[in-house]
Design an enzyme around this catalytic site. Structure first.
Site, PDB file in Angstrom:
ATOM      1  N   HIS A 132      27.246  23.340   0.384  1.00 38.44           N
ATOM      2  CA  HIS A 132      26.639  24.468   1.102  1.00 38.44           C
ATOM      3  C   HIS A 132      26.063  23.998   2.447  1.00 38.44           C
ATOM      4  CE1 HIS A 132      26.844  28.226  -1.049  1.00 38.44           C
ATOM      5  NE2 HIS A 132      25.854  28.724  -0.343  1.00 38.44           N
ATOM      6  N   ASP A 162      25.121  30.157   6.511  1.00 33.18           N
ATOM      7  CA  ASP A 162      25.877  31.337   6.082  1.00 33.18           C
ATOM      8  C   ASP A 162      27.371  31.009   6.152  1.00 33.18           C
ATOM      9  OD1 ASP A 162      26.363  33.945   5.247  1.00 33.18           O
ATOM     10  OD2 ASP A 162      26.366  34.755   7.287  1.00 33.18           O
ATOM     11  N   ILE A 201      34.308  29.914   3.655  1.00 34.54           N
ATOM     12  CA  ILE A 201      34.958  28.681   4.109  1.00 34.54           C
ATOM     13  C   ILE A 201      35.535  27.931   2.909  1.00 34.54           C
ATOM     14  CG2 ILE A 201      34.641  26.498   5.328  1.00 34.54           C
ATOM     15  CD1 ILE A 201      32.338  27.821   6.862  1.00 34.54           C
TER      16      ILE A 201
END
Length: 502
Positions: free
Chosen positions: A327, A331, A336
């Site tokens: 992560h 955002d 992705i």
């Protein structure tokens, strides 16, 4: 059947975890040794528990249980790393020097130096055959690997010290590996006219885009949709697993106000508000200070797998899920993550050029399977990470946690991605192509009954499909009042003929 283990002694990793009181993600296999009886096993939710008869007791030394663990519990880099940090260097060196040519001894020796970065005071081996670090019949490995002369071991890990996933060759993965993704896609597309495939491509790009956003309960604007479609179109042309390109991808798919110029500087987490000032935290992401090294390791692992002949879906699973577990941005991480699946499958020539592979649509339609693929890592992780949340929802992670994300067993994620690939080929692609083929047949049949503009034909089909194959009286009055009852019945029959059977 639940085995009674109250009188059994822990062995292998179970012994080492208890002996050194280490904090690590649980291993898929747990061993104990009983005072009597035969070998017994239980399996539940991917976890295996084995009770060995007394003759299997390895001994009381740490090295004995390290060897037992590699032999019966498998290679778990996370547990090994935590244990190696606790073992006095002279103790592990003495055990290795007592039998330096043993195959498990050599593997433990190499893993110790690889995971700790510390060189043991032992001389290099000068003779003996080379052995694989990971047994290629038990694990997915990078080939041909790198020969380490010091221990005479071929290092065939999927990554480096900063990030190194382990993926076991389970029965499911071995059987699903027989799927020739490219061949199945090619066989599928040759059964449809080229013109239909060109039209389908636009639908598939849009379907994948909407599905990827919808998984996160986001309804994108038209401009964000177009940007993501443009990104998917680029997936087959270059390798995006580089830091500047990942940042560029993030900037293209998020609101401009939330674009990042580097990896995130703050702690984030995945959660939901369940009441006033109360958050339910599902997943705690790595601490910002750990990200540069973890992400650098992820990108190195990508190169190792790309160059090491690792099966494409195994490669895509390790990198895409590794990314979402990191992560690294404020955002856009989930989108992705799913984009990287496309990018890697295209890079590895698994998808024919000119075809879009709507894997996000399969994930959207099978949310329990997708959630399980994420929770296989997040659920045990949440038992280990200690954190605080303030009144503003800002999180602070209390202890060092980077090691938890560094060495992940990603077998469950690889199995899930194979499932999604199979669903995509057998359902999403077929349904989309069949829909267009049926659409063409329906349009032709309608034109043969009533020669009306293409715009009205498309509207008629769409309205009928929204109403179980029939045009509602209200829609007829507002758009198709010129049709006679006979013509309306013929047109509805044309729609039903092609679509009710599907």
């Amino acid at each position: 059947m639940v085995l009674d283990t109250t009188q059994n002694r822990p062995a292998g990793y179970a012994f080492l975890i208890e002996q050194y009181n280490v904090s690590a993600l649980p291993n898929w296999h747990t061993s104990t040794v009983s005072k009597a009886g035969m070998l017994r096993k239980t399996m539940q939710d991917g976890q295996v528990e084995s009770i060995f008869p007394p003759s299997y007791w390895p001994g009381d030394e740490t090295g004995d249980h390290l060897e037992f663990a590699l032999k019966y519990d498998g290679v778990n880099l996370g547990i090994l790393s935590a244990v190696f940090d606790m073992i006095p260097q002279e103790e592990i060196a003495a055990w290795i020097s007592s039998k330096p040519t043993g195959k498990y001894t050599r593997r433990i020796w190499l893993l110790y130096e690889f995971l700790t970065g510390r060189r043991l005071p032992l001389p290099d081996l000068t003779k003996g055959n080379y052995i694989e670090l990971l047994e290629s019949d038990r694990y997915y490995t990078a080939t041909p690997g790198r020969r380490i002369q010091r221990q005479r071991v071929i290092s065939n890990l999927l990554g480096g010290r900063e990030f190194c996933p382990i993926i076991r060759r389970t029965e499911k993965l071995v059987s699903m590996q027989e799927i020739d993704l490219r061949k199945q896609c090619e066989e599928l597309i040759t059964s449809y006219p080229p013109e239909l495939l060109r039209r389908a491509l636009s639908y598939l790009y849009t379907k994948e885009t909407r599905s990827s956003f919808e998984i996160e309960h986001i309804k994108p604007s038209a401009s964000r949709t177009e940007k993501f479609i443009g990104l998917l179109e680029m997936a087959e042309h270059k390798d995006f697993c580089e830091k500047p390109l990942l940042i560029e991808v993030q900037n293209r798919i998020v609101d401009p106000r939330f674009q990042d110029t580097d990896y995130r500087p703050s702690q984030n987490y995945v959660g939901q508000t369940i009441s006033f000032q109360r958050q339910l935290v599902h997943y705690v992401c790595p601490q910002p200070d750990d990200l540069p090294e973890l992400m650098a390791g992820l990108l190195v692992a990508h190169q190792v797998m790309k160059e090491g002949a690792v099966p494409a879906i195994i490669h895509a699973a390790a990198i895409s899920y590794g990314f979402v577990f990191m992560h690294p941005f404020e955002d856009g991480n989930g989108r992705i993550h799913r984009f990287l699946i496309h990018n890697i499958l295209f890079l590895r020539s698994q998808i024919p050029k000119g075809l879009m592979f709507p894997v996000s649509a399969a994930m959207l339609k099978n949310p329990a399977l997708y959630d399980h693929s994420l929770e296989a890592f997040s659920n045990p992780l949440m038992q280990l990470v200690d954190y605080d949340l303030d009144d503003l929802g800002q999180m602070t992670v209390q202890d060092e946690s980077g090691a938890f994300y560094r060495y992940i067993d990603m077998t469950a994620q690889a199995e899930a991605l194979y499932d999604f690939v199979k669903l995509t080929i057998e359902h999403e692609l077929v349904e989309e192509l069949d829909f267009l083929a049926n659409y063409d047949k329906t349009r032709q049949a309608i034109q043969e009954s009533v020669d009306m503009p293409d715009r009205l034909i498309d509207l008629f089909i769409r309205l009928c499909l929204q109403n179980n194959g029939r045009l509602s009286p209200k829609k007829r009055a507002s758009h198709f009042g010129f049709l006679t009852d006979t013509e309306l019945a013929d047109l509805e029959n044309a729609v039903q003929k092609e679509y009710t059977r599907n």
